[in-house]
Scaffold this motif. Structure first.
Motif, short mmCIF file in Angstrom:
data_model
loop_
_atom_site.label_atom_id
_atom_site.label_comp_id
_atom_site.label_asym_id
_atom_site.label_seq_id
_atom_site.Cartn_x
_atom_site.Cartn_y
_atom_site.Cartn_z
N ASN A 22 4.45 13.80 4.00
CA ASN A 22 5.17 13.18 5.10
C ASN A 22 5.61 14.23 6.12
O ASN A 22 5.46 14.05 7.33
CB ASN A 22 6.39 12.43 4.53
CG ASN A 22 7.21 11.77 5.61
OD1 ASN A 22 8.01 12.43 6.27
ND2 ASN A 22 7.00 10.47 5.81
N PRO A 54 10.59 7.75 5.69
CA PRO A 54 10.36 6.54 4.89
C PRO A 54 11.59 5.64 4.85
O PRO A 54 12.71 6.09 5.11
CB PRO A 54 10.04 7.09 3.51
CG PRO A 54 10.79 8.38 3.46
CD PRO A 54 10.80 8.94 4.85
N GLU A 55 11.36 4.37 4.51
CA GLU A 55 12.49 3.44 4.38
C GLU A 55 13.41 3.85 3.24
O GLU A 55 14.62 3.84 3.36
CB GLU A 55 11.96 2.02 4.12
CG GLU A 55 11.57 1.28 5.37
CD GLU A 55 10.94 -0.07 5.04
OE1 GLU A 55 11.40 -0.71 4.08
OE2 GLU A 55 9.99 -0.46 5.74
N LYS A 56 12.80 4.20 2.11
CA LYS A 56 13.58 4.68 0.97
C LYS A 56 13.28 6.16 0.79
O LYS A 56 12.14 6.58 0.96
CB LYS A 56 13.18 3.93 -0.30
CG LYS A 56 13.58 2.47 -0.32
CD LYS A 56 13.15 1.85 -1.64
CE LYS A 56 13.42 0.35 -1.64
NZ LYS A 56 12.86 -0.30 -2.83
N GLU A 80 7.82 -1.75 -6.61
CA GLU A 80 7.45 -2.58 -5.45
C GLU A 80 6.05 -3.16 -5.63
O GLU A 80 5.14 -2.49 -6.06
CB GLU A 80 7.46 -1.72 -4.17
CG GLU A 80 8.84 -1.46 -3.63
CD GLU A 80 8.80 -0.54 -2.41
OE1 GLU A 80 7.70 -0.29 -1.89
OE2 GLU A 80 9.88 -0.08 -2.01
N ARG A 126 1.87 -0.22 -4.70
CA ARG A 126 1.88 0.39 -3.37
C ARG A 126 0.52 1.00 -3.04
O ARG A 126 -0.19 1.46 -3.92
CB ARG A 126 2.94 1.50 -3.32
CG ARG A 126 4.36 0.99 -3.52
CD ARG A 126 5.35 2.08 -3.15
NE ARG A 126 5.07 3.33 -3.86
CZ ARG A 126 5.30 4.53 -3.34
NH1 ARG A 126 5.79 4.64 -2.13
NH2 ARG A 126 5.05 5.62 -4.04
N THR A 135 2.08 4.82 7.44
CA THR A 135 3.12 5.84 7.34
C THR A 135 3.03 6.64 6.05
O THR A 135 3.84 7.54 5.81
CB THR A 135 4.53 5.21 7.43
OG1 THR A 135 4.63 4.20 6.42
CG2 THR A 135 4.75 4.57 8.78
N HIS A 136 2.07 6.30 5.19
CA HIS A 136 1.91 7.04 3.93
C HIS A 136 0.45 7.40 3.73
O HIS A 136 -0.37 6.52 3.52
CB HIS A 136 2.36 6.19 2.73
CG HIS A 136 3.79 5.78 2.76
ND1 HIS A 136 4.22 4.66 3.43
CD2 HIS A 136 4.89 6.34 2.21
CE1 HIS A 136 5.54 4.56 3.29
NE2 HIS A 136 5.97 5.57 2.55
#
Lengths: 309, 417
Positions: A61, A69-71, A81, A88, A93-94
């Motif tokens: 990242n 990231p969100e988390k 998740e 996932r 974004t990843h």
């Protein structure tokens, strides 16, 4: 010893030799027999060593300047998740994602990192009609956003579901995928950020040819620890990133039904007919036309002959 | 329109010259010889136009939303399902239905079958518009739609199947424009242009066959890039391109049957007697072509299952779905075509053509969407995606109707030719 080669002959011979070498070189590097760049780099992922710390995700990242990231990366609830019943996956974004797999009969879970596997003969590259992808001699499969049209055929073609698209952008969309940190590291001979960040040495960076030997060596040194297969050695024609696992590979979410040949081989049946159609059809159908309209032609000719009389 | 053509003998326009000896201007031709008031009166009396308006009122803002906020805002396109309805229906469905142009072009110009002449122009127009709107659908779907010419001129990837599709669809579009132009030249009265095209017609027709064979096949070959993702029953490395090419033959013929039926029933005022009187006969003959193409297709479909040893899959749920598709989309219309031809029943052939058109769209949607990622999950398109698809299809319908109302497509130009 007295030299018998005159300067002129020396130059002549030299030129001829150069031409011969060049010609030979060309004939020996045909696409049909291409088995990947000899010094291409790769990474060996040893699933028995990975503890699911997500350091590689964090490093990626940062290195690729992806949005935060969100988390946070030390939040391990992400392993639970699910989207559409799937764990996932890579997204815009990843570039890399670690997932947890609870394998029956194993007291601890296994973790598997996924990113672009940098195929030897990549499906994304061969399916791209604007040449946006390049397989570099260093082993990376890189992407050029300046020519991409956004048709997303590469996403259809990738057997690992790796390339992702910025659907959220209307004016600046592009494919987002792992590029082996080519721009910032690999082209200078440095390992990608995720490998450097791994605290467990689960990721081994090196020449692909050496990595296969290392993988085999580990299997020999610790009998029974590993599955007798390096995932990626032959899958879809071979990948630069390869996996070692203690359990069958389908238990850790890797597709074990992938063909052992490049994806392009499935398309060659069609590509083979293209020259045939282009060259034979015109003559064939012009011939059909002459045959089908021969009676009219004869009739016209006779009519003309009668008129002349 | 029917209302006016009863009152005024000079319309519909079929000639350059009015009964009083003066010339129709292009503007008058565009207004169908009506005053603008009369034109709008007949336009708003037609309930279909109200339906169109309703579709566009919602559809146009949705398209604007797509171009301002991105594909994310209107589609369920995702990293797992990169292609949705725009391509599944708009490209993979529209292109086979537009094979009519090259089929009838070949029949009339290459094989010299003059008996199909009354429907040739309709088939060519059907082809041209189908391709044009397939490109329009592509323009909605492409992420960087403004780079459409890139594969032609900027960055070339000639080894890719899509490269072939792009080049062939582009060249074939030009070929079809050239093939439809004579109708336009007659209508505007520029006969020199028509003569030029006339000299090239055999070349254009053969080019049409080559380009169609390859790009209809190439659309199928695109899916051979995804051997693990498309369900094995819908996938065949060896035969995919033949499946797509062969099915496009009856798809194109069926579509021109459907289209001519609609025109005869709802725009009868525009057809001349030659067209109306020969249509039943032509329809039956086209039906014969359809049934022959369908039996060929069916055999190759079964050969593909046998070649890849996929009989086991037929016993699964996917197998039932596969057989349902073949049963309703191919076998049923195939027998209907055959019976229609045998009993010389144009009505039955027309009914079969409707089913065949449905069947071909169903097959393409199955390959591109329903049976794609069969091991993952099924994606259902966003309602906005559906609506935009319908909107663009409506635009296709309006353009189609606009041209048929004006150019000498289903009637013969009475003026100089």
């Amino acid at each position: 010893m007295k030299t018998t080669v005159s300067r002129r002959n020396f130059i002549k011979g030299g030129l001829a030799g150069t031409v011969a070498v060049t010609a030979l070189k060309e004939s020996s590097s045909q696409a049909a027999t291409f088995e990947g760049y000899p010094d291409g780099m790769g990474v060996l992922v040893d699933l028995t060593r990975c503890v699911g710390c997500r350091s590689c995700e964090a490093a990626c990242n940062q290195e690729q300047k992806l949005p935060p990231p969100e988390k946070p990366f030390d939040d391990f609830s992400v392993f639970d998740e699910m989207m559409h019943g799937q764990k996932r996956r890579t997204d815009e974004t990843h570039y890399t994602v670690v997932n947890r797999y609870d394998v029956p009969g194993l007291e601890h879970p296994l973790f598997r990192k996924i990113q672009c596997n940098h195929c030897q003969e990549p499906a994304c590259l061969t399916s791209c009609f604007v040449n946006a992808y390049t397989k570099t001699p260093e082993g990376a499969v890189i992407y050029n956003p300046n020519v991409c049209v956004g048709c997303r055929t590469c996403m259809i073609a990738c057997p690992f579901y790796i390339p992702t698209f910025k659907y959220s952008s209307a004016f600046n969309p592009r494919i987002m995928k792992c590029i082996f940190c080519y721009d910032t590291r690999l082209k200078d001979g440095k390992p990608p950020a995720c490998v450097e960040a791994c605290p467990q040495e689960a990721l081994t960076f090196g020449k692909r040819n050496d990595l296969i030997k290392i993988g085999r060596q580990r299997m020999v040194e610790t009998p029974g620890k590993y599955e007798d297969h390096i995932y990626g050695e032959h899958e879809v024609g071979g990948t630069a990133w390869m996996y070692l696992s203690s359990v069958p590979f389908d238990k850790v979410g890797l597709d074990t039904h992938l063909p052992k040949e490049p994806i392009l081989n499935f398309v060659k049946d069609f590509l083979g007919i293209v020259p045939m159609v282009l060259t034979i059809w015109p003559a064939l159908f012009a011939g059909f036309h002459l045959l089908a309209t021969r009676k009219d032609w004869l009739k016209n000719k006779n009519d003309d002959a009668h008129e002349e009389e | 329109m029917r209302f006016f053509s009863h009152q005024r003998p000079e319309i519909p326009i079929v000639d350059h010259i009015k009964p009083d000896g003066s010339q129709w201007t292009i503007k008058e031709k565009l207004w169908l010889g009506l005053s603008s008031g009369d034109y709008f009166k007949q336009f708003f009396r037609n309930p279909v136009n109200w339906l169109m308006i309703a579709i566009f009122v919602i559809g146009v803002p949705l398209i604007a939303q797509r171009y301002i906020y991105g594909l994310d805002a209107v589609t369920h396109g995702s990293d797992d399902y990169p292609w949705g309805l725009f391509l599944g229906f708009g490209l993979f469905g529209m292109v086979p239905l537009s094979a009519s142009g090259f089929m009838l072009g070949t029949t009339c110009e290459l094989f010299g079958r003059k008996d199909f002449h009354p429907i040739e122009r309709l088939a060519l127009l059907n082809g041209l518009l189908g391709y044009f709107f397939a490109v329009l659908f592509l323009e909605v779907d492409l992420g960087m739609w403004w780079r459409l010419p890139y594969p032609m001129f900027v960055s070339l990837g000639p080894a890719a199947v899509l490269f072939l599709v792009a080049w062939h669809v582009a060249t074939y579009l030009s070929v079809q424009i050239a093939e439809v132009l004579p109708a336009f030249f007659e209508w505007i009265g520029w006969l020199k242009g028509k003569r030029v095209i006339r000299k090239m017609v055999l070349g254009l027709t053969i080019a049409g066959i080559i380009l169609s064979t390859l790009h209809q096949g190439a659309l199928g070959a695109l899916f051979t890039y995804a051997p693990g993702k498309v369900h094995p029953l819908w996938f065949s490395s060896n035969f995919q391109w033949i499946h797509f090419f062969c099915s496009s033959i009856f798809a194109g013929l069926s579509m021109v049957i459907v289209s001519s039926t609609l025109i005869r029933n709802f725009a009868g005022w525009r057809c001349d007697d030659h067209f109306k009187n020969s249509l039943d006969d032509i329809t039956v003959k086209l039906g014969k072509g359809c049934s022959l193409a369908m039996i060929t297709y069916l055999v190759i479909k079964i050969v593909a299952v046998a070649h890849d040893q996929e009989w086991d899959y037929l016993l699964t749920g996917w197998g039932s779905y596969y057989m349902l598709e073949l049963g309703i989309g191919v076998i049923l219309p195939m027998f209907m075509f055959a019976f229609g031809v045998r009993n010389n029943s144009a009505g039955l052939v027309r009914f079969a053509a409707w089913i065949a058109v449905f069947g071909i769209i169903w097959n393409r949607l199955n390959t591109a969407l329903v049976c794609f990622n069969w091991q993952l999950y099924q994606e259902i398109p966003h309602w906005k995606e559906v609506w935009i698809t319908i909107t663009i299809y409506s635009l296709y319908f309006l353009t189609y109707r606009f041209i048929v109302y004006r150019l000498p497509i289903v009637y013969e130009w009475k003026g100089e030719k």
